[in-house]
Design an enzyme around this catalytic site. Structure first.
Site, PDB file in Angstrom:
ATOM      1  N   THR A  46       0.822  -1.205   0.000  1.00  0.00           N
ATOM      2  CA  THR A  46       0.000   0.000   0.000  1.00  0.00           C
ATOM      3  C   THR A  46       0.857   1.256   0.000  1.00  0.00           C
ATOM      4  O   THR A  46       0.429   2.311  -0.450  1.00  0.00           O
ATOM      5  CB  THR A  46      -0.940   0.002   1.226  1.00  0.00           C
ATOM      6  OG1 THR A  46      -1.671  -1.231   1.237  1.00  0.00           O
ATOM      7  CG2 THR A  46      -1.927   1.157   1.184  1.00  0.00           C
ATOM      8  N   TYR A 133       6.321 -12.986   2.196  1.00  0.00           N
ATOM      9  CA  TYR A 133       5.062 -12.674   1.516  1.00  0.00           C
ATOM     10  C   TYR A 133       4.904 -13.591   0.308  1.00  0.00           C
ATOM     11  O   TYR A 133       5.578 -13.436  -0.703  1.00  0.00           O
ATOM     12  CB  TYR A 133       5.077 -11.209   1.083  1.00  0.00           C
ATOM     13  CG  TYR A 133       3.709 -10.608   0.790  1.00  0.00           C
ATOM     14  CD1 TYR A 133       2.559 -11.375   0.703  1.00  0.00           C
ATOM     15  CD2 TYR A 133       3.585  -9.237   0.599  1.00  0.00           C
ATOM     16  CE1 TYR A 133       1.329 -10.811   0.441  1.00  0.00           C
ATOM     17  CE2 TYR A 133       2.352  -8.651   0.333  1.00  0.00           C
ATOM     18  CZ  TYR A 133       1.231  -9.434   0.259  1.00  0.00           C
ATOM     19  OH  TYR A 133       0.010  -8.866  -0.003  1.00  0.00           O
ATOM     20  N   LYS A 158       2.900 -14.416   5.042  1.00  0.00           N
ATOM     21  CA  LYS A 158       1.742 -13.640   4.606  1.00  0.00           C
ATOM     22  C   LYS A 158       1.290 -14.172   3.247  1.00  0.00           C
ATOM     23  O   LYS A 158       2.117 -14.354   2.337  1.00  0.00           O
ATOM     24  CB  LYS A 158       2.117 -12.164   4.511  1.00  0.00           C
ATOM     25  CG  LYS A 158       0.953 -11.250   4.150  1.00  0.00           C
ATOM     26  CD  LYS A 158       1.403  -9.792   4.111  1.00  0.00           C
ATOM     27  CE  LYS A 158       0.224  -8.875   3.795  1.00  0.00           C
ATOM     28  NZ  LYS A 158       0.643  -7.472   3.651  1.00  0.00           N
TER      29      LYS A 158
END
Length: 302
Positions: A46, A133, A158
């Protein structure tokens, strides 16, 4: 480093000349921590990690560390080509972060053993704990996930793929590893609240909330409802806020970031636009986002 609550992924504010706006980043992070964030993940997805220079990642991390002042853990991203990821990991450590979110290698599709090697090389570049991730070019088998989870500095995984069956197998395989009792799993899908109930069902309770960046009241209400089993509130927010938000998000590639920045600006902190190759939302889409935010706020006050 144990996480609880809603995880905050701040946007990266840019000044009128396109440079990193450290003052507004500090304001953005401080307001998120004050609102009740369980952790700050700066300069990540983000935060437009893909569009930041190594120096900007380091500076953003330092701002986050200084602003949070130990109130919650601070993590920052590293990823891409191994030498670049190793440099980023060292910079993040130098800036005082508590950990690293390790993104996938750049473009190339690697064999499973190659993914393990990638994590080994980057984790060797600093002493910080790492959350890996899984997304894009990094799709793990349960055996590979268990091997990565057993690495000394890897503390979490993640998921950004969204294959619930695969993730369930991974969770079970990692939980069977000796010493992995405290290993943490995260739902890292865009607008993660939409899939949070499904992930919750397989033992993945932590998730990254992009909505928290611009409407922490809504994000916290949803998290509390999910945690307490308040299905009425959860369903209302999914149907009336998160679902329509996802529909708007999916109209233009890159809106998973661009809409969040627009939302932060709508709520009173001008954080500038997004960098290429992303595009800022159209005025029509910003107006729809504003209506959604207003409706979401009304829904939690009802």
């Amino acid at each position: 480093m144990k996480f609880q609550g809603v995880l905050f992924f701040p946007v990266t504010p840019f000044a009128a000349d396109g440079s990193l706006d450290e003052e507004r980043l500090a304001q953005h992070i401080d307001s998120g921590v004050a609102a009740g964030a369980g952790g700050v993940f700066v300069a990540c997805g983000t935060g437009e990690f893909h569009a930041l220079t190594p120096d900007e990642i380091e500076r953003a991390t330092r701002v986050a560390v200084e602003t949070t002042a130990g109130r919650v853990p601070v993590l920052a991203a590293a990823g891409g080509p191994p030498p670049v990821a190793c440099d980023q990991a060292a910079r993040v450590e130098r800036a005082g972060a508590d950990g690293i979110l390790l993104l996938p290698p750049y473009l190339v599709t690697a064999p499973q053993r190659g993914l393990v090697r990638y994590v080994e090389e980057v984790t060797a570049a600093s002493e910080l704990p790492v959350i890996f991730y899984q997304r894009g070019t990094a799709r793990l088998t349960e055996a590979t996930a268990a091997e990565i989870a057993a690495l000394p500095k890897v503390v979490g995984l993640k998921d950004g793929i969204g294959d619930i069956e695969r993730m369930h197998r991974i969770v079970r395989a990692v939980r069977a590893v000796r010493g992995a009792e405290d290993f943490q799993f995260f739902n890292g899908l865009p607008t993660a609240e939409m899939t949070a109930p499904a992930y919750h069902g397989i033992g993945v309770d932590l998730y990254s909330s992009a909505v928290f960046a611009f409407a922490p009241e809504i994000a916290l209400t949803f998290h509390r409802a999910l945690t307490e089993g308040d299905e009425a509130t959860t369903s209302t927010l999914l149907d009336e806020f998160y679902g329509p938000l996802v529909e708007l998000r999916d109209e233009v590639p890159g809106y998973a970031v661009a809409l969040v920045k627009a939302g932060v600006t709508l709520r009173g902190l001008d954080v500038g636009g997004v960098r290429a190759p992303l595009l800022d939302p159209t005025p029509e889409h910003v107006a729809r986002l504003a209506q959604l935010i207003d409706h979401g706020l009304e829904a939690i006050r009802a």
